[in-house]
Design a protein around this motif. Sequence first.
Motif, PDB file in Angstrom:
ATOM      1  N   VAL A 154       0.857  -1.183   0.000  1.00 26.51           N
ATOM      2  CA  VAL A 154       0.000   0.000   0.000  1.00 26.51           C
ATOM      3  C   VAL A 154       0.895   1.236   0.000  1.00 26.51           C
ATOM      4  O   VAL A 154       1.692   1.434   0.910  1.00 26.51           O
ATOM      5  N   SER A 155       0.765   2.069  -1.031  1.00 28.22           N
ATOM      6  CA  SER A 155       1.603   3.257  -1.154  1.00 28.22           C
ATOM      7  C   SER A 155       0.989   4.461  -0.446  1.00 28.22           C
ATOM      8  O   SER A 155       1.697   5.261   0.163  1.00 28.22           O
ATOM      9  N   SER A 156      -0.329   4.604  -0.551  1.00 27.31           N
ATOM     10  CA  SER A 156      -1.013   5.710   0.122  1.00 27.31           C
ATOM     11  C   SER A 156      -2.438   5.291   0.443  1.00 27.31           C
ATOM     12  O   SER A 156      -2.975   4.349  -0.160  1.00 27.31           O
ATOM     13  N   THR A 157      -3.036   5.995   1.370  1.00 26.41           N
ATOM     14  CA  THR A 157      -4.419   5.710   1.733  1.00 26.41           C
ATOM     15  C   THR A 157      -5.166   7.019   1.932  1.00 26.41           C
ATOM     16  O   THR A 157      -4.667   7.951   2.580  1.00 26.41           O
ATOM     17  N   GLU A 158      -6.358   7.101   1.341  1.00 28.95           N
ATOM     18  CA  GLU A 158      -7.203   8.291   1.448  1.00 28.95           C
ATOM     19  C   GLU A 158      -8.329   8.001   2.435  1.00 28.95           C
ATOM     20  O   GLU A 158      -9.012   6.975   2.334  1.00 28.95           O
ATOM     21  N   VAL A 159      -8.525   8.906   3.369  1.00 31.35           N
ATOM     22  CA  VAL A 159      -9.550   8.727   4.405  1.00 31.35           C
ATOM     23  C   VAL A 159     -10.692   9.714   4.159  1.00 31.35           C
ATOM     24  O   VAL A 159     -10.458  10.905   3.920  1.00 31.35           O
ATOM     25  N   TYR A 160     -11.932   9.205   4.213  1.00 30.48           N
ATOM     26  CA  TYR A 160     -13.123   9.996   3.909  1.00 30.48           C
ATOM     27  C   TYR A 160     -14.068  10.034   5.105  1.00 30.48           C
ATOM     28  O   TYR A 160     -14.074   9.125   5.951  1.00 30.48           O
ATOM     29  N   ASP A 161     -14.867  11.082   5.164  1.00 28.40           N
ATOM     30  CA  ASP A 161     -15.933  11.216   6.158  1.00 28.40           C
ATOM     31  C   ASP A 161     -17.221  11.534   5.419  1.00 28.40           C
ATOM     32  O   ASP A 161     -17.344  12.610   4.822  1.00 28.40           O
ATOM     33  N   ASN A 162     -18.155  10.590   5.423  1.00 25.12           N
ATOM     34  CA  ASN A 162     -19.409  10.745   4.670  1.00 25.12           C
ATOM     35  C   ASN A 162     -19.151  11.052   3.196  1.00 25.12           C
ATOM     36  O   ASN A 162     -19.814  11.888   2.575  1.00 25.12           O
ATOM     37  N   ASP A 169      -2.675   9.757   3.546  1.00 26.83           N
ATOM     38  CA  ASP A 169      -1.443   9.323   4.198  1.00 26.83           C
ATOM     39  C   ASP A 169      -0.549   8.633   3.173  1.00 26.83           C
ATOM     40  O   ASP A 169      -1.022   7.782   2.408  1.00 26.83           O
ATOM     41  N   TYR A 170       0.744   8.989   3.163  1.00 28.24           N
ATOM     42  CA  TYR A 170       1.728   8.309   2.334  1.00 28.24           C
ATOM     43  C   TYR A 170       2.548   7.408   3.243  1.00 28.24           C
ATOM     44  O   TYR A 170       3.046   7.844   4.291  1.00 28.24           O
ATOM     45  N   LEU A 171       2.705   6.139   2.852  1.00 24.57           N
ATOM     46  CA  LEU A 171       3.223   5.115   3.743  1.00 24.57           C
ATOM     47  C   LEU A 171       4.565   4.566   3.274  1.00 24.57           C
ATOM     48  O   LEU A 171       4.925   4.665   2.098  1.00 24.57           O
ATOM     49  N   THR A 172       5.281   3.964   4.204  1.00 20.53           N
ATOM     50  CA  THR A 172       6.484   3.208   3.866  1.00 20.53           C
ATOM     51  C   THR A 172       6.063   1.824   3.388  1.00 20.53           C
ATOM     52  O   THR A 172       4.889   1.455   3.436  1.00 20.53           O
ATOM     53  N   GLU A 173       7.040   1.028   2.946  1.00 19.24           N
ATOM     54  CA  GLU A 173       6.731  -0.339   2.521  1.00 19.24           C
ATOM     55  C   GLU A 173       6.125  -1.149   3.668  1.00 19.24           C
ATOM     56  O   GLU A 173       5.301  -2.043   3.433  1.00 19.24           O
ATOM     57  N   GLY A 175       4.114  -0.066   5.877  1.00 26.40           N
ATOM     58  CA  GLY A 175       2.793   0.423   6.249  1.00 26.40           C
ATOM     59  C   GLY A 175       2.797   1.524   7.286  1.00 26.40           C
ATOM     60  O   GLY A 175       1.736   1.901   7.799  1.00 26.40           O
ATOM     61  N   VAL A 176       3.979   2.098   7.586  1.00 18.51           N
ATOM     62  CA  VAL A 176       4.079   3.175   8.565  1.00 18.51           C
ATOM     63  C   VAL A 176       3.808   4.504   7.863  1.00 18.51           C
ATOM     64  O   VAL A 176       4.356   4.774   6.792  1.00 18.51           O
ATOM     65  N   THR A 177       2.967   5.342   8.473  1.00 18.83           N
ATOM     66  CA  THR A 177       2.666   6.647   7.884  1.00 18.83           C
ATOM     67  C   THR A 177       3.905   7.529   7.886  1.00 18.83           C
ATOM     68  O   THR A 177       4.541   7.734   8.921  1.00 18.83           O
ATOM     69  N   LYS A 178       4.240   8.058   6.702  1.00 13.21           N
ATOM     70  CA  LYS A 178       5.396   8.937   6.574  1.00 13.21           C
ATOM     71  C   LYS A 178       4.960  10.403   6.686  1.00 13.21           C
ATOM     72  O   LYS A 178       5.585  11.194   7.394  1.00 13.21           O
ATOM     73  N   LEU A 179       3.909  10.742   5.957  1.00 13.48           N
ATOM     74  CA  LEU A 179       3.393  12.104   6.037  1.00 13.48           C
ATOM     75  C   LEU A 179       1.907  12.098   5.720  1.00 13.48           C
ATOM     76  O   LEU A 179       1.391  11.174   5.084  1.00 13.48           O
ATOM     77  N   ARG A 180       1.222  13.126   6.184  1.00 14.61           N
ATOM     78  CA  ARG A 180      -0.227  13.253   5.979  1.00 14.61           C
ATOM     79  C   ARG A 180      -0.519  14.581   5.295  1.00 14.61           C
ATOM     80  O   ARG A 180      -0.047  15.646   5.739  1.00 14.61           O
ATOM     81  N   VAL A 181      -1.309  14.536   4.215  1.00 15.45           N
ATOM     82  CA  VAL A 181      -1.687  15.738   3.482  1.00 15.45           C
ATOM     83  C   VAL A 181      -3.177  15.974   3.690  1.00 15.45           C
ATOM     84  O   VAL A 181      -4.001  15.117   3.339  1.00 15.45           O
ATOM     85  N   TYR A 182      -3.532  17.131   4.270  1.00 17.45           N
ATOM     86  CA  TYR A 182      -4.931  17.437   4.555  1.00 17.45           C
ATOM     87  C   TYR A 182      -5.611  18.001   3.307  1.00 17.45           C
ATOM     88  O   TYR A 182      -5.094  18.913   2.655  1.00 17.45           O
ATOM     89  N   ALA A 183      -6.772  17.435   2.982  1.00 17.71           N
ATOM     90  CA  ALA A 183      -7.453  17.774   1.732  1.00 17.71           C
ATOM     91  C   ALA A 183      -7.930  19.218   1.696  1.00 17.71           C
ATOM     92  O   ALA A 183      -7.842  19.886   0.665  1.00 17.71           O
ATOM     93  N   GLU A 184      -8.426  19.722   2.800  1.00 18.70           N
ATOM     94  CA  GLU A 184      -9.037  21.059   2.803  1.00 18.70           C
ATOM     95  C   GLU A 184      -8.008  22.167   2.686  1.00 18.70           C
ATOM     96  O   GLU A 184      -8.188  23.127   1.936  1.00 18.70           O
TER      97      GLU A 184
END
Length: 536
Positions: A154-162, A169-173, A175-184
């Motif tokens: 998993v390279s990145s994961t997008e989190v949604y609310d409704n 989140d961009y992850l290491t091989e 699965g550890v979160t490296k950095l988080r980019v806020y959508a808003e």
Amino acid sequence: MLYFIPAWYQQNEWRESEQSWHTRRMHTEFDDTVKQVQMFYRSGMRDFKILLLSHAPNFRHFLHRQGVFHAPYWSCFDAIQEVKKKKAAVFSFHNLDWPEGIEFVYTPFVVIAYLHNTKYAQIDFGEAGNPIQVSMYKKEVLSRRNIYDDRGFVSSTEVYDNGRMLYTDYLTEAGVTKLRVYAETGAVEINASCNTYQVFKSDDTIETRTFKETIYMSLTDVILEVLEAHIEDDTGDDVFCIAMHELNYLAAQNIIGRKKCILSFYGDRYRIKDHLDSRPLVKRAGYIITDSEATTRYLKREMEEEITNITDISPYDSRMDFGISEKLMVQKVLVPVDGLPEERFREMMIALAKYLQMNENAVISIFTRNATYDLPEKLLNKIAEILEEAGFDRRMVIHEEEDDTAENEDMEAEEQEEIPIRFFVEQCVDELSVSKCIREQRIMLDMRHNPDLFLQINCISSAIPQIVRRETQYMQNGYNGFVMTEIDRIPVALDYFLGSLFNWNQAKVYSYDIGQKFTTKHLLEKWKSVIAGLEK
């Protein structure tokens, strides 16, 4: 070393444009950098490397599609995420950690996972059959989307609310979160317990550095910091070729003036009149490469001062393939219509209809690179209405379905002469389908202000005449085609080439001669001159 910084982005975002295998491709992946990489990869003229700034978890598949699978590259996001794997891996969605009782339903396009008769996830696949994303649902509403790297994690994961994205989140091989980019806000938060990135040194060693900040205003700031660290120890012989693009502008600002730098302009991708503040940057470039003489003239005009370190190098090379148009029973006339003014379109269709009355062997191939699925039907209906208003039979464009009550009509209606369809639509998006289409054409008629560059190269490669509104480097008036602005003269111009095999063969010979100026060998010679000029 020659470094290429491409503009391979999705809608001006730092991400690739990979898509599900069943989704219709709405644009071509080909651009100036693709051709430049192909030429240097196949010729071996000079060592090069791609500096990839976008998040591209399926980059190996992109390289394979372009025929440069083993091209060397450095990925900014691989450095950020500290990815060590290099090769694509085979993995199955069945190996993911699914809850007990999951049930998979296979549709013709995707796999849907149900848990207790409720949609739990949807798996989308790439063109190679590899899972590219898994979308997770809660109460039928999207809650998370995992983006998979073709190397098996998993390279990145997008989190949604409704259904509304909160962050990525961009992850290491691992699965550890490296950095988080806020959508808003676009702000970036670095994981304090995993706040390092890799720097690949020129002696092939890898250095680990710590991010300067824990909070960044944007992902762009993170990318520029990592890029700067990567290129800081380049040698004096290194040359950077930057594809001009809105996202590459800041990278170019940091490089130009300190490094030997080439700016590459391609079509309408980056127009100076829309980015007037970039004029000083362009002036400081070591060299400027454009895709055509027309782009060069435009750039000189918009810069409002003389620039001499500029040349055009075609992103397309000519390859002599005379096609099969001579072997066909019909004479196909290729007519590009994308961007054609409405009134000119109308006048052209009427002029073409008049010509069809003169030549019963001719048919019109309406050419478009617009991928909209119902566009061919709309174009044909539009042409039928235009011709009907002008007094022509609309059945030469489309045959209407007959009503069931027609059998009760007079015998005269039944004995009406059948009229063959003479107008067809060629809908081509990628370069391969365009080249295949051109091989069947007998002549091209392009009445737009700027003729299509790739079509013109294909015309000289297939050695077919061109009728255009202005002379270009690919068409010399009176030799391999005509310059013509009067729409009503279209029938005469077409008849000159299609009514005489001698004239058509003469244009074929001239096309061949012109094509020799745009072979891969000649394009590489122009590149040698540009690089030699920089090195001096």
